[in-house]
Design an enzyme around this catalytic site. Structure first.
Site, PDB file in Angstrom:
ATOM      1  N   LYS A 186       0.844  -1.195   0.000  1.00 18.78           N
ATOM      2  CA  LYS A 186       0.000   0.000   0.000  1.00 18.78           C
ATOM      3  C   LYS A 186       0.879   1.244   0.000  1.00 18.78           C
ATOM      4  O   LYS A 186       1.495   1.589   1.010  1.00 18.78           O
ATOM      5  CB  LYS A 186      -0.901   0.026   1.245  1.00 18.78           C
ATOM      6  CG  LYS A 186      -1.973   1.098   1.125  1.00 18.78           C
ATOM      7  CD  LYS A 186      -2.358   1.726   2.451  1.00 18.78           C
ATOM      8  CE  LYS A 186      -1.577   2.945   2.821  1.00 18.78           C
ATOM      9  NZ  LYS A 186      -1.708   4.117   1.935  1.00 18.78           N
ATOM     10  N   GLU A 202      10.406   0.961   9.994  1.00 23.78           N
ATOM     11  CA  GLU A 202      11.358   2.040   9.656  1.00 23.78           C
ATOM     12  C   GLU A 202      10.623   3.341   9.939  1.00 23.78           C
ATOM     13  O   GLU A 202       9.813   3.791   9.133  1.00 23.78           O
ATOM     14  CB  GLU A 202      11.737   1.964   8.171  1.00 23.78           C
ATOM     15  CG  GLU A 202      12.416   0.692   7.755  1.00 23.78           C
ATOM     16  CD  GLU A 202      13.903   0.678   8.070  1.00 23.78           C
ATOM     17  OE1 GLU A 202      14.423   1.686   8.589  1.00 23.78           O
ATOM     18  OE2 GLU A 202      14.533  -0.351   7.815  1.00 23.78           O
ATOM     19  N   CYS A 217      13.971  10.851   6.217  1.00 26.74           N
ATOM     20  CA  CYS A 217      13.962  10.383   7.604  1.00 26.74           C
ATOM     21  C   CYS A 217      15.346  10.464   8.239  1.00 26.74           C
ATOM     22  O   CYS A 217      15.462  10.603   9.443  1.00 26.74           O
ATOM     23  CB  CYS A 217      13.451   8.966   7.662  1.00 26.74           C
ATOM     24  SG  CYS A 217      14.360   7.882   6.571  1.00 26.74           S
ATOM     25  N   GLU A 222      10.851  16.160  14.546  1.00 20.89           N
ATOM     26  CA  GLU A 222      11.290  16.062  13.154  1.00 20.89           C
ATOM     27  C   GLU A 222      10.607  17.209  12.379  1.00 20.89           C
ATOM     28  O   GLU A 222       9.382  17.238  12.282  1.00 20.89           O
ATOM     29  CB  GLU A 222      10.783  14.707  12.639  1.00 20.89           C
ATOM     30  CG  GLU A 222      11.423  14.185  11.418  1.00 20.89           C
ATOM     31  CD  GLU A 222      10.834  12.821  11.023  1.00 20.89           C
ATOM     32  OE1 GLU A 222       9.700  12.475  11.407  1.00 20.89           O
ATOM     33  OE2 GLU A 222      11.530  12.093  10.304  1.00 20.89           O
TER      34      GLU A 222
HETATM   35  P1  NAP Z   1       2.771   8.278   7.602  1.00 18.43           P
HETATM   36  O1  NAP Z   1       1.757   9.313   7.725  1.00 18.43           O
HETATM   37  O2  NAP Z   1       3.074   7.418   8.759  1.00 18.43           O
HETATM   38  O3  NAP Z   1       2.371   7.403   6.344  1.00 18.43           O
HETATM   39  C1  NAP Z   1       3.130   6.306   5.918  1.00 18.43           C
HETATM   40  C2  NAP Z   1       2.229   5.294   5.273  1.00 18.43           C
HETATM   41  O4  NAP Z   1       1.309   4.798   6.255  1.00 18.43           O
HETATM   42  C3  NAP Z   1       1.375   5.855   4.147  1.00 18.43           C
HETATM   43  O5  NAP Z   1       1.209   4.876   3.156  1.00 18.43           O
HETATM   44  C4  NAP Z   1       0.050   6.128   4.850  1.00 18.43           C
HETATM   45  O6  NAP Z   1      -1.054   6.121   4.004  1.00 18.43           O
HETATM   46  C5  NAP Z   1      -0.004   4.931   5.766  1.00 18.43           C
HETATM   47  N1  NAP Z   1      -0.957   5.060   6.844  1.00 18.43           N
HETATM   48  C6  NAP Z   1      -1.419   6.173   7.460  1.00 18.43           C
HETATM   49  N2  NAP Z   1      -2.319   5.855   8.417  1.00 18.43           N
HETATM   50  C7  NAP Z   1      -2.436   4.503   8.395  1.00 18.43           C
HETATM   51  C8  NAP Z   1      -3.206   3.568   9.131  1.00 18.43           C
HETATM   52  N3  NAP Z   1      -4.053   3.942  10.089  1.00 18.43           N
HETATM   53  N4  NAP Z   1      -3.070   2.255   8.845  1.00 18.43           N
HETATM   54  C9  NAP Z   1      -2.232   1.849   7.880  1.00 18.43           C
HETATM   55  N5  NAP Z   1      -1.476   2.689   7.138  1.00 18.43           N
HETATM   56  C10 NAP Z   1      -1.572   4.004   7.399  1.00 18.43           C
HETATM   57  O7  NAP Z   1       4.191   8.879   7.187  1.00 18.43           O
HETATM   58  P2  NAP Z   1       4.504   9.883   6.006  1.00 18.43           P
HETATM   59  O8  NAP Z   1       4.114  11.241   6.429  1.00 18.43           O
HETATM   60  O9  NAP Z   1       3.986   9.343   4.716  1.00 18.43           O
HETATM   61  O10 NAP Z   1       6.094   9.760   5.926  1.00 18.43           O
HETATM   62  C11 NAP Z   1       6.929  10.563   6.676  1.00 18.43           C
HETATM   63  C12 NAP Z   1       7.449   9.800   7.880  1.00 18.43           C
HETATM   64  O11 NAP Z   1       8.093   8.613   7.440  1.00 18.43           O
HETATM   65  C13 NAP Z   1       8.492  10.572   8.625  1.00 18.43           C
HETATM   66  O12 NAP Z   1       8.302  10.427  10.001  1.00 18.43           O
HETATM   67  C14 NAP Z   1       9.800   9.901   8.199  1.00 18.43           C
HETATM   68  O13 NAP Z   1      10.845  10.025   9.118  1.00 18.43           O
HETATM   69  C15 NAP Z   1       9.363   8.486   8.052  1.00 18.43           C
HETATM   70  N6  NAP Z   1      10.274   7.749   7.183  1.00 18.43           N
HETATM   71  C16 NAP Z   1      11.073   6.803   7.757  1.00 18.43           C
HETATM   72  C17 NAP Z   1      11.994   6.124   6.975  1.00 18.43           C
HETATM   73  C18 NAP Z   1      12.890   5.084   7.580  1.00 18.43           C
HETATM   74  O14 NAP Z   1      13.491   4.315   6.831  1.00 18.43           O
HETATM   75  N7  NAP Z   1      13.003   4.994   8.881  1.00 18.43           N
HETATM   76  C19 NAP Z   1      12.082   6.383   5.607  1.00 18.43           C
HETATM   77  C20 NAP Z   1      11.229   7.353   5.062  1.00 18.43           C
HETATM   78  C21 NAP Z   1      10.326   8.022   5.869  1.00 18.43           C
HETATM   79  P3  NAP Z   1      -1.693   7.484   3.445  1.00 18.43           P
HETATM   80  O15 NAP Z   1      -0.588   8.207   2.760  1.00 18.43           O
HETATM   81  O16 NAP Z   1      -2.686   6.971   2.492  1.00 18.43           O
HETATM   82  O17 NAP Z   1      -2.231   8.236   4.612  1.00 18.43           O
END
Ligand code: NAP
Length: 482
Positions: free
Chosen positions: A179, A254, A288, A384
């Site tokens: 997804k 991650e 990230c 962050e």
């Molecule tokens: P996010 O809001 O957590 O979303 C990530 C994914 O989770 C998206 O596909 C999102 O879908 C989905 N999601 C949201 N709510 C969900 C739920 N209730 N159940 C299942 N899936 C759900 O994060 P983001 O804003 O896209 O990404 C930024 C974050 O990712 C930052 O904190 C960054 O540090 C972290 N990140 C970490 C790494 C690593 O390797 N550690 C790498 C890249 C990014 P929708 O988009 O459809 O809401």
């Protein structure tokens, strides 16, 4: 095979059991630089997600039974197709996500490198032979695929974050339901298109777009899914961990970061400034592992801040499709967060040296920013920021800066600059994080284990360790051998 054009690579249907599938309801996909709608993709919920899981499960047995060499060959073909379509994939990525086209090309190459790497690793899933105290017994250890994997990925690296999960899962013999983030589904669907052309069998890769809550609930509660691999925010990661408890799934997380970037008094300052630019301003600070808090020794503080500000002033901001250094942020909410961090810092005594506000190009653009006289009391050091904001803190001694660097619940990446060998070893070991950049601001590669500790998560992607997350270890006890 004929080369696909950018338009042919853009898929606006989901990919389930080898079929491109639509839905009555759709979600629009926008270009964050222009606000224009690019297309729309299906709004799927539980029922369609269940079908995708069942397809992955049905395809699992035959896929797990393929030889490692067969899987390696298919992954290699997929890799070749991704590389051949770098330009088209990069254009799609920039259009849906905003990053400068040069960075989008690098992301495609970076994601593809994981496909190539795990094509090779597929052939090295070895076990063990363990002798026992009793001569009549011996143990063998075999590794087998976990089973159906659910992969949930973020918008900031919409191509590479998915490739980094699909490649080891497929190499291990797992099938996948993925997804992508709803703001950036097109890169994932394009990867699936190329996988289809490469000859990956129906059901081995399934991509569902739509309602994150409904899809996430089904992926976590369905017993056919044996593993969840997630890249995204810590809050959603915690929710997925909780939701997966009832079916006791394998998990890789991650999650978010808050990387410290330390410049000691014995650092090469030019090198450190270049490292800070690379780490902080790549992808407009939406990575990230990006430097979130810069700590600079008092004796070189003014010099460093001046050099950094000069470099930041020269950054070209604009539509990522053009020749720019900084594109838009993903949306106006991201801009509002960066703005609120700057406001909070200024209210608590910091000074903005360059930038600091919403860019005149529009509500999704934020000015590249440097702030000085930052302290631990400010949001910029605690959370962050995920934007092009470089807050610079002054420090006096090594023990104190390590304490400040570790004063966070996150532990993904950390960076420092020093020319003292003993200090480099000492500080690298003392930083509480999964990855450390020593005299460099760019750390990631398919050959190294990528991942965090503390609330930045667990599990490792890439390297020879990366495939373990998708394998179970089974012990066979061979008796009656005399
Ligand atoms: P996010 O809001 O957590 O979303 C990530 C994914 O989770 C998206 O596909 C999102 O879908 C989905 N999601 C949201 N709510 C969900 C739920 N209730 N159940 C299942 N899936 C759900 O994060 P983001 O804003 O896209 O990404 C930024 C974050 O990712 C930052 O904190 C960054 O540090 C972290 N990140 C970490 C790494 C690593 O390797 N550690 C790498 C890249 C990014 P929708 O988009 O459809 O809401």
């Amino acid at each position: 095979m004929t080369h696909l054009s950018r338009a042919q690579l853009q898929q606006d249907l989901c990919y389930i059991n080898g079929q491109w599938t639509g839905a009555e309801q759709t979600i629009p996909v926008h270009n964050p630089a222009t606000g224009e709608q690019i297309t729309s993709v299906p709004l799927l919920k539980e029922v369609e997600t269940r079908l995708a899981i069942e397809a992955a499960h049905a395809a699992g047995e035959a896929w797990a039974a393929t030889s490692p060499k067969q899987r390696a060959g298919l992954l290699r073909r997929w890799f070749d197709l991704i590389i051949e379509h770098t330009e088209e994939l990069a254009q799609l990525l920039t259009e849906e996500m905003g990053k400068p086209i040069a960075e989008a090309r690098s992301e495609i190459a970076y994601g593809a490198a994981y496909v190539e790497w795990f094509a090779e690793e597929a052939k090295r899933i070895n076990g063990d032979l363990i002798p026992d105290g009793q001569a009549s017994r011996i143990f063998t250890v075999v590794k087998q695929p976990v089973g159906v994997v659910a992969a949930i990925t973020p918008w900031n690296f919409p191509s590479a974050m998915l490739a980094r999960k699909l490649a080891p899962a497929l190499a291990a013999g797992c099938t996948v339901v993925a997804k992508p983030a709803e703001q950036t589904p097109l890169s994932a669907l394009a990867l699936a298109k190329l996988a289809e052309i490469a000859g990956l069998p129906a059901g081995v890769i399934n991509i569902v777009t739509g309602d994150p809550v409904a899809i996430g609930r089904e992926l976590c509660s369905n017993a056919l899914v044996r593993k969840i691999t997630f890249t995204g925010s810590t809050n959603v990661g915690k929710l997925l961990i909780r939701q997966s408890a009832d079916t006791v799934k394998r998990l890789s997380m991650e999650l978010g970061g808050n990387a410290p970037f330390i410049v000691f008094d014995d650092a090469d300052l030019e090198l450190a400034v270049t490292g800070a630019m690379n780490s902080k301003f790549r992808n407009a600070g939406q990575t990230c592992v990006c430097a979130n808090r810069l700590y600079v020794h008092a004796s070189v503080y003014n010099q460093f801040v001046e050099k950094l500000t000069d470099r930041v002033r020269k950054l070209r901001v604009g539509n990522g499709a053009e020749d720019v250094d900084i594109g838009p942020l993903i949306d106006s909410r991201a801009v509002a967060k960066a703005a609120s961090h700057v406001r909070d810092a200024v209210a608590k005594g910091a000074t903005v040296l360059v930038g600091g506000g919403v860019h005149s190009l529009g509500e999704n653009f934020f000015e590249p920013t440097v702030i000085r006289d930052v302290t631990a009391q400010m949001l910029v050091t605690q959370e962050e920021t995920f934007g092009p904001v470089a807050p610079v803190v002054r420090f006096e001694d090594e023990a104190d800066v390590i304490r400040q660097a570790n004063a966070t619940e996150f532990g993904l990446a950390g960076y420092f600059y020093s020319s003292n060998h003993a200090r480099a070893w000492r500080v690298a070991r003392a930083l509480e994080c999964g990855m450390v950049g020593i005299n460099t601001g760019l750390i990631s590669s398919e050959v190294m284990p990528f991942g965090g500790i503390k609330q930045s998560g667990f599990g490792r992607e890439g390297s020879h360790y990366g495939i373990d997350d998708y394998l179970i270890i089974k012990s066979l006890c061979h008796g009656d051998l005399n």
